[in-house]
Design a protein around this motif. Structure first.
Motif, PDB file in Angstrom:
ATOM      1  N   GLY A 278       0.946  -1.393  -0.075  1.00 20.92           N
ATOM      2  CA  GLY A 278       0.180   0.050  -0.034  1.00 20.92           C
ATOM      3  C   GLY A 278       0.732   1.295   0.002  1.00 20.92           C
ATOM      4  N   ILE A 279       2.120   1.233   0.032  1.00 20.89           N
ATOM      5  CA  ILE A 279       3.034   2.357  -0.133  1.00 20.89           C
ATOM      6  C   ILE A 279       3.097   2.919  -1.484  1.00 20.89           C
ATOM      7  N   THR A 280       2.523   4.133  -1.662  1.00 16.30           N
ATOM      8  CA  THR A 280       2.838   4.832  -3.138  1.00 16.30           C
ATOM      9  C   THR A 280       3.697   5.862  -3.360  1.00 16.30           C
ATOM     10  N   THR A 281       4.316   6.411  -1.995  1.00 12.33           N
ATOM     11  CA  THR A 281       5.349   7.332  -2.108  1.00 12.33           C
ATOM     12  C   THR A 281       6.386   6.833  -0.984  1.00 12.33           C
ATOM     13  N   VAL A 282       7.685   6.568  -1.514  1.00 11.41           N
ATOM     14  CA  VAL A 282       8.684   6.123  -0.455  1.00 11.41           C
ATOM     15  C   VAL A 282       9.926   7.059  -0.320  1.00 11.41           C
ATOM     16  N   LEU A 283      10.547   7.257   0.757  1.00  9.01           N
ATOM     17  CA  LEU A 283      11.894   7.910   0.965  1.00  9.01           C
ATOM     18  C   LEU A 283      12.847   6.453   1.270  1.00  9.01           C
ATOM     19  N   ASP A 284      13.498   6.386   0.162  1.00 13.72           N
ATOM     20  CA  ASP A 284      14.604   5.325   0.334  1.00 13.72           C
ATOM     21  C   ASP A 284      15.564   5.755   1.221  1.00 13.72           C
ATOM     22  N   SER A 285      15.510   5.116   2.336  1.00 15.48           N
ATOM     23  CA  SER A 285      16.975   5.472   3.367  1.00 15.48           C
ATOM     24  C   SER A 285      17.872   5.030   3.036  1.00 15.48           C
ATOM     25  N   LEU A 286      19.093   5.705   2.365  1.00 15.25           N
ATOM     26  CA  LEU A 286      20.382   5.078   2.058  1.00 15.25           C
ATOM     27  C   LEU A 286      21.422   5.543   3.295  1.00 15.25           C
ATOM     28  N   ARG A 287      22.472   4.357   3.581  1.00 17.44           N
ATOM     29  CA  ARG A 287      23.536   4.701   4.560  1.00 17.44           C
ATOM     30  C   ARG A 287      24.290   5.539   3.830  1.00 17.44           C
ATOM     31  N   VAL A 288      24.683   6.751   4.297  1.00 23.34           N
ATOM     32  CA  VAL A 288      25.777   7.532   3.881  1.00 23.34           C
ATOM     33  C   VAL A 288      26.926   7.416   4.640  1.00 23.34           C
ATOM     34  N   TRP A 289      27.524   6.382   4.682  1.00 20.15           N
ATOM     35  CA  TRP A 289      28.825   6.222   5.641  1.00 20.15           C
ATOM     36  C   TRP A 289      29.386   4.886   5.104  1.00 20.15           C
ATOM     37  N   ARG A 290      30.698   5.067   5.375  1.00 16.91           N
ATOM     38  CA  ARG A 290      31.534   3.799   5.367  1.00 16.91           C
ATOM     39  C   ARG A 290      32.217   3.393   6.699  1.00 16.91           C
ATOM     40  N   GLU A 291      32.047   2.243   7.154  1.00 15.86           N
ATOM     41  CA  GLU A 291      32.413   1.877   8.427  1.00 15.86           C
ATOM     42  C   GLU A 291      33.606   0.612   8.266  1.00 15.86           C
ATOM     43  N   GLU A 292      34.692   0.645   8.643  1.00 10.08           N
ATOM     44  CA  GLU A 292      35.579  -0.424   8.305  1.00 10.08           C
ATOM     45  C   GLU A 292      34.958  -1.722   9.134  1.00 10.08           C
ATOM     46  N   GLY A 293      34.842  -2.707   8.416  1.00  4.67           N
ATOM     47  CA  GLY A 293      34.472  -4.075   9.241  1.00  4.67           C
ATOM     48  C   GLY A 293      32.916  -4.182   9.275  1.00  4.67           C
ATOM     49  N   ALA A 294      32.433  -3.167   8.670  1.00  8.24           N
ATOM     50  CA  ALA A 294      30.867  -3.161   8.543  1.00  8.24           C
ATOM     51  C   ALA A 294      30.258  -4.100   7.718  1.00  8.24           C
ATOM     52  N   ASP A 295      28.806  -3.929   7.416  1.00 11.57           N
ATOM     53  CA  ASP A 295      28.051  -4.822   6.194  1.00 11.57           C
ATOM     54  C   ASP A 295      28.666  -4.181   4.929  1.00 11.57           C
ATOM     55  N   ASP A 296      28.642  -5.098   4.038  1.00 11.65           N
ATOM     56  CA  ASP A 296      28.864  -4.999   2.758  1.00 11.65           C
ATOM     57  C   ASP A 296      27.993  -3.540   1.918  1.00 11.65           C
ATOM     58  N   VAL A 297      26.778  -3.421   2.582  1.00 13.23           N
ATOM     59  CA  VAL A 297      25.999  -2.520   1.857  1.00 13.23           C
ATOM     60  C   VAL A 297      26.484  -1.189   2.388  1.00 13.23           C
ATOM     61  N   ASP A 298      27.289  -1.042   3.117  1.00 14.93           N
ATOM     62  CA  ASP A 298      27.913   0.339   3.544  1.00 14.93           C
ATOM     63  C   ASP A 298      28.874   0.798   2.407  1.00 14.93           C
ATOM     64  N   GLY A 299      28.588   2.116   2.229  1.00 17.13           N
ATOM     65  CA  GLY A 299      29.510   2.743   0.988  1.00 17.13           C
ATOM     66  C   GLY A 299      28.704   2.585  -0.115  1.00 17.13           C
ATOM     67  N   GLN A 300      27.385   2.159  -0.213  1.00 16.44           N
ATOM     68  CA  GLN A 300      26.891   1.915  -1.535  1.00 16.44           C
ATOM     69  C   GLN A 300      25.739   2.745  -1.909  1.00 16.44           C
ATOM     70  N   ALA A 301      25.685   3.721  -1.215  1.00 22.28           N
ATOM     71  CA  ALA A 301      24.521   4.708  -1.139  1.00 22.28           C
ATOM     72  C   ALA A 301      24.374   5.434  -2.839  1.00 22.28           C
ATOM     73  N   VAL A 302      25.615   5.673  -3.527  1.00 16.80           N
ATOM     74  CA  VAL A 302      25.627   6.064  -4.706  1.00 16.80           C
ATOM     75  C   VAL A 302      25.056   4.979  -5.686  1.00 16.80           C
ATOM     76  N   ILE A 303      25.568   3.895  -5.561  1.00 13.87           N
ATOM     77  CA  ILE A 303      25.016   2.663  -6.394  1.00 13.87           C
ATOM     78  C   ILE A 303      23.641   2.527  -6.241  1.00 13.87           C
ATOM     79  N   LEU A 304      23.176   2.472  -5.179  1.00 13.88           N
ATOM     80  CA  LEU A 304      21.620   2.182  -4.800  1.00 13.88           C
ATOM     81  C   LEU A 304      20.773   3.566  -5.137  1.00 13.88           C
ATOM     82  N   ALA A 305      21.298   4.815  -5.337  1.00 15.05           N
ATOM     83  CA  ALA A 305      20.622   5.818  -6.038  1.00 15.05           C
ATOM     84  C   ALA A 305      20.792   5.815  -7.346  1.00 15.05           C
ATOM     85  N   GLU A 306      21.621   5.431  -7.930  1.00 17.65           N
ATOM     86  CA  GLU A 306      21.719   5.467  -9.188  1.00 17.65           C
ATOM     87  C   GLU A 306      20.815   4.106 -10.004  1.00 17.65           C
TER      88      GLU A 306
END
Length: 384
Positions: free
Chosen positions: A94-122
């Motif tokens: 039922g969601i017709t408008t969404v603000l996709d929350s992207l992690r804007v940070w890189r952290e050593e030893g964190a999940d692979d999704v860190d640092g991927q904000a530009v890739i996901l935005a594109e």
């Protein structure tokens, strides 16, 4: 996306911003609400079978895209395919408008999704341009303030036209959401492949170092960046009077997930909209041991709900609120997932069934206290 000229939806229980029409109809013309009324619909209408007809849900904070992009530890899915899968799940919830929350940070030893904000935005932009999406997508930049490169990473995204919200986040152990460091350890032990205590000791020490050395300057820079680009700001996990004072200083519009009644009261008195998690409502409490959303609702301190990590929880929570809080009727509950979030980020063309507003609508059938979204329209176009 082509827009149909005219459509009539009838025999529905219509949820307006201030009241509910027990049996009524809605007319759509050129993607907008043209008219609505009580009683039998004009001839030729679609029979909604007495189901709820309500505005499409508006989501300000969900990081669920990450689950589709990184479905298993060390497994990254095709980003456009991940966006399309995620979008389909949102629409059928039922969601017709969404603000996709992207992690804007890189952290050593964190999940692979860190640092991927530009890739996901594109990837979101590519899916949008190819007409692959059912919901309308904007960006919410989740800025982890103590991280050394957060300002540079935010600058890489800030000029995108779909950025609608920036949040000021700080997950340093021992404060805000994770005042109890043990809760944070439990969170990381159970996440993905899990982390050992030794690995967590290293991570927590690194975070404390970053907080001490980078947070203050980064906070000033991110706030200035948001104000320069006229992007609304959200605070995150406010806990103390000092946190509330910081939110006022930074001119935030929305306070996400305050963790204490004290903080929520201070934010409310300052006119800052309070956003809480829909899973918190459905589960009956916070998974981190903080204040329950229902307790804030009973105090009149709940303005907006967010599905956070479970898209289906947004509709479930809104429909459960009137059962749990006597002062909240169905129209008021639905506002927390439609009109209120829309207004918080300046999307004033949607979020309610009113003449001239966008025909973003959902038809909802409820059985066994579980809502099922039967139909979804975005700008009058059937998308699910």
């Amino acid at each position: 996306m082509t827009t149909p000229m005219t459509e009539l939806l009838g025999n529905a229980r219509i949820v307006l911003a201030d009241r509910v029409i027990d049996r009524g109809w809605v007319a759509i013309d050129n993607g907008r609400i043209a008219e609505f009324g009580e009683g039998p619909a004009p001839r030729g209408s679609v029979d909604c079978g007495g189901d709820l007809l309500m505005p499409g849900l508006i989501e300000l904070h969900t990081d669920h895209l990450e689950m589709h992009y990184l479905p298993r530890p060390k497994v990254q899915w095709d980003p456009v395919a991940a966006v399309v899968s995620y979008d389909g799940q949102l629409a059928t919830c039922g969601i017709t408008t969404v603000l996709d929350s992207l992690r804007v940070w890189r952290e050593e030893g964190a999940d692979d999704v860190d640092g991927q904000a530009v890739i996901l935005a594109e990837a979101i932009a590519a899916a949008r341009d190819a007409n692959l999406l059912r919901a309308e997508h904007y960006l919410h930049l989740r800025c982890e303030i103590p991280m050394p490169n957060v300002v540079q990473e935010a600058k890489e995204l800030i000029d995108r036209p779909d950025v609608r919200l920036m949040s000021l986040m700080d997950h340093t152990p021992g404060q805000r959401q994770f005042r109890d460091e043990g809760k944070l350890r439990d969170y990381y032990r159970g996440k993905g492949a899990g982390k050992t205590d030794a690995e967590l000791d290293v991570m927590f020490a690194r975070r404390l170092y970053c907080k001490e050395n980078y947070a203050e300057a980064n906070m000033r820079a991110i706030v200035a960046l948001a104000h320069q680009h006229e992007i609304p700001l959200a605070s995150h996990d406010d806990t103390t009077e000092e946190n509330v004072a910081d939110a006022l200083r930074d001119r935030v519009s929305v306070a996400e997930f305050p963790t204490t009644l004290e903080a929520a009261r201070g934010l409310h008195e300052a006119g800052i909209g309070i956003l809480m998690g829909a899973p918190n409502v459905v589960r009956g409490g916070s998974h981190s041991g903080n204040i329950a959303a229902i307790d804030l609702a009973r105090e009149g301190l709940l303005d907006i709900l967010s599905s956070d990590y479970i898209p289906s929880s947004l509709l479930m929570a809104a429909l459960q609120l009137p059962q749990r809080v006597a002062a909240i009727n169905l129209a008021a509950a639905v506002r927390t997932v439609t009109k209120a979030p829309a207004e918080a980020v300046g999307l004033n063309d949607r979020g309610e069934i009113a003449i001239g507003k966008r025909a973003d609508l959902i038809r909802v059938h409820v059985a066994h206290e579980v809502p099922a979204v039967r139909s979804v329209w975005r700008e009058g176009h059937r998308v699910a």
